[in-house]
Scaffold this motif. Structure first.
Motif, short mmCIF file in Angstrom:
data_model
loop_
_atom_site.label_atom_id
_atom_site.label_comp_id
_atom_site.label_asym_id
_atom_site.label_seq_id
_atom_site.Cartn_x
_atom_site.Cartn_y
_atom_site.Cartn_z
N TYR A 1 61.82 31.63 74.76
CA TYR A 1 60.45 31.88 75.31
C TYR A 1 59.80 32.75 74.33
N LYS B 1 53.00 34.07 75.32
CA LYS B 1 52.64 34.20 76.67
C LYS B 1 51.01 33.49 76.69
N LYS C 1 58.84 50.47 81.02
CA LYS C 1 58.93 49.13 81.55
C LYS C 1 59.73 49.02 83.13
N SER D 1 60.08 41.62 82.94
CA SER D 1 60.42 41.17 81.62
C SER D 1 60.56 39.66 82.00
N GLY D 2 60.13 38.68 81.00
CA GLY D 2 59.88 37.25 81.26
C GLY D 2 61.24 36.76 81.41
N SER D 3 62.13 37.23 80.17
CA SER D 3 63.54 36.64 80.30
C SER D 3 64.43 36.98 81.49
N ARG E 1 65.20 34.18 84.29
CA ARG E 1 66.46 33.21 84.19
C ARG E 1 67.94 33.78 84.59
C1 DP6 Z 1 63.41 36.42 71.70
O1 DP6 Z 1 61.63 38.86 77.94
O2 DP6 Z 1 61.85 40.58 76.10
O3 DP6 Z 1 64.70 37.07 73.82
O4 DP6 Z 1 58.55 39.26 78.77
O5 DP6 Z 1 57.44 40.80 77.12
O6 DP6 Z 1 59.65 41.57 78.27
P1 DP6 Z 1 58.66 40.40 78.06
O7 DP6 Z 1 59.77 39.63 76.76
P2 DP6 Z 1 61.17 39.30 76.78
O8 DP6 Z 1 61.24 38.06 75.55
C2 DP6 Z 1 62.46 37.53 75.12
C3 DP6 Z 1 62.33 36.90 73.85
C4 DP6 Z 1 63.43 36.34 73.44
C5 DP6 Z 1 63.69 34.82 73.80
C6 DP6 Z 1 64.09 34.45 75.02
O9 DP6 Z 1 64.88 35.12 75.80
O10 DP6 Z 1 63.80 33.35 75.57
#
Ligand code: DP6
Length: 373
Positions: free
Chosen positions: A29, A32, A85, A162-164, A167
Motif C-alpha cells: 500500500y 493514497k 495517531k 492507519s491504512g495497513s 488487513r
Molecule cells: C510500507 O499504514 O503505516 O508498510 O495509513 O498513513 O498510517 P498510514 O500508513 P501505513 O503505511 C504502510 C506502508 C507500508 C506498506 C504496507 O503495509 O502495505
C-alpha cells in the motif's frame, strides 16, 4: 515518548483485552487517493503475522474524566507526538460511533518497542477493537458481531487510524481492494487450496537499525504522486497482484519470492524519487539484500526479502526453514531478529482476572525481549 509518569495498571474488573497482530505487505500500500478517508492508490496483499502483535486493555472511566493512555508501560500525554495517531483515532471513533465515555487504555507490543518495527497496524488495530469493545460492553467477537460490529466494519474503522491496520483483522493472506470509491473499499482472504489452513510461511524480521525514520510513511504516501515512477508502478500493479495471488494459491515460494523482492524495491524507488525524497534503506540494508541474493544463488538461503518503510528487511521463507535462515543471518551478521509465522488474526476477551492480565502484560514485555536474539 514523553514519560509523564510510570503507568498505573488498569485495575477495574470490567476491562476488555484486544490482541491484534501486525502484518507484512507482499504487495505494498503506497500512496493514497484520499488521505482523509484512507483510500489507497492501489490494492495491496499482506500476510498476517502471529508473534508480533499489540495487546490493548481498555475500560470505561467515569464521565468527566479524560482518556488515560499507557503505551509499553509509560503514560503518554495527549500532545505527545508519538501518541497523536492514537488520540486522533479515539476522537474519530467517538464522532463516528457516538460514544463519549472516557477510557483507560493500556497497550503493549510483543515486539521490542525500540526495534524499529512498525507498530501502527497492530497498535491502531488493537486500539480500535479495544475501544469499541469497552464502549459497547461486548467482550467477544460473537457478541460484537451480534451488536452489529462486524470484522469488516471494525477493520474499516481501524483503517482510518492507519491504512495497513485493516488487513490485520483477518488471518492468512489478505487483499485490501481499493474499489472504485472510498466507500467501496473491501477486504478478502485469499483462498487456501485446501481446508487445512493458510500456507505456513515465516517472516524472519532482521533488525538492522532501531532509529526512528526521518520521513513517516504517512508523509511518504502523500509524496508518492510526485515520483515519475509512480504512474508506471500503478499501471503494472494489476498484473503483479494477479501473479502474487496465483503464487499463494499454488504455494510456490520461488515465484512469490521473486515478485515480492521486485515489489519492495519498486516501492523504495518511488519513495526515493519522490519530492520530498525518502531513503529508508541504509548502507547495511543494501549490503544485506545483496548477501541474501548471493547466498540464495548458492542454494544456501531459501528466503526472499521484502522491506517496509524502514531499513529492516523481512525474510520470507517456509516455517520449516525459518530457524536455519535465522542461524545463517546470525552467523554472518549477528543482527537481532524476530522469527514470526503466518497468523490467524485478532482475539478479544474479557479481563476477568485483571491482576493476572497485568502480570501477563509485564511478562509480555519481557517475552518481547526474548523474541529477539
Ligand atoms: C510500507 O499504514 O503505516 O508498510 O495509513 O498513513 O498510517 P498510514 O500508513 P501505513 O503505511 C504502510 C506502508 C507500508 C506498506 C504496507 O503495509 O502495505
Amino acid at each position: 515518548m514523553t514519560r509523564e509518569a510510570q503507568a498505573s495498571d488498569v485495575s477495574e474488573s470490567e476491562a476488555v483485552v484486544a490482541e491484534v497482530p501486525s502484518n507484512i505487505a507482499l504487495v505494498k500500500y503506497w500512496g493514497k487517493r484520499d488521505s482523509l478517508q484512507q483510500w489507497p492508490a492501489n490494492d495491496s496483499i499482506s500476510m498476517t503475522l502471529s508473534a508480533a502483535r499489540t495487546r490493548t486493555i481498555a475500560r470505561l472511566l467515569p464521565l468527566g474524566q479524560v482518556d488515560q493512555l499507557t503505551i509499553n508501560g509509560h503514560r503518554v500525554a495527549a500532545d505527545d507526538p508519538s501518541a497523536q495517531k492514537a488520540f486522533k483515532q479515539l476522537a474519530y471513533l467517538r464522532t463516528t460511533l457516538g460514544f463519549d465515555a472516557p477510557l483507560a487504555i493500556q497497550s503493549s507490543n510483543t515486539f521490542p518497542a525500540d526495534c524499529g518495527i512498525a507498530s501502527s497496524a497492530s497498535g491502531l488495530g488493537a486500539l480500535t477493537l479495544a475501544a469499541i469493545a469497552a464502549w459497547t460492553g461486548q467482550t467477544s467477537w460473537d457478541r460484537l458481531i451480534g451488536a452489529g460490529y462486524t470484522r469488516e466494519l471494525i477493520a474499516a474503522l481501524a483503517r482510518r487510524g492507519s491504512g495497513s491496520a485493516c488487513r490485520s483483522f483477518f488471518g492468512g493472506f489478505v487483499r485490501w481492494h481499493a474499489g472504485h470509491s472510498p466507500e467501496t473499499q473491501s477486504l478478502s482472504v485469499l483462498a487456501s487450496p485446501d481446508q487445512s489452513g493458510p500456507w505456513e510461511l515465516s517472516d524472519v524480521i532482521v533488525i538492522i537499525s532501531d532509529l526512528r525514520k526521518a520521513v513517516t510513511s504517512t508523509q511518504a504516501h502523500a509524496a508518492a504522486w510526485s515520483s515519475p515512477l509512480f504512474a508506471p508502478r500503478l499501471a503494472g500493479l494489476d498484473q503483479r497482484l494477479k501473479q502474487v495471488e496465483a503464487a499463494i494459491a499454488a504455494r510456490n515460494l520461488q515465484l512469490l519470492g521473486d515478485i515480492i523482492e521486485s515489489e519492495a524495491l519498486e516501492m523504495h524507488a518511488v519513495a526515493m524519487s519522490a519530492e520530498p525524497s525518502a531513503v529508508y534503506m541504509s548502507r547495511e540494508t543494501s549490503e544485506f539484500l545483496a548477501w541474501v541474493r548471493a547466498r540464495r544463488s548458492e542454494q544456501r538461503l531459501p528466503a526472499w526479502f521484502t522491506l517496509d518503510a524502514g531499513p529492516n528487511p523481512h525474510l520470507i521463507c517456509t516455517a520449516e526453514d525459518a530457524q536455519r535462515v535465522a542461524d545463517l543471518v546470525h552467523q554472518d551478521f549477528g543482527y537481532r531478529m524476530i522469527i514470526d509465522t503466518v497468523g490467524t488474526g485478532p482475539t478479544l476477551f474479557a479481563a476477568q482476572m485483571t491482576a493476572n492480565i497485568q502480570s501477563e502484560n509485564r511478562q509480555m514485555r519481557a517475552v518481547a525481549e526474548d523474541l529477539s536474539w
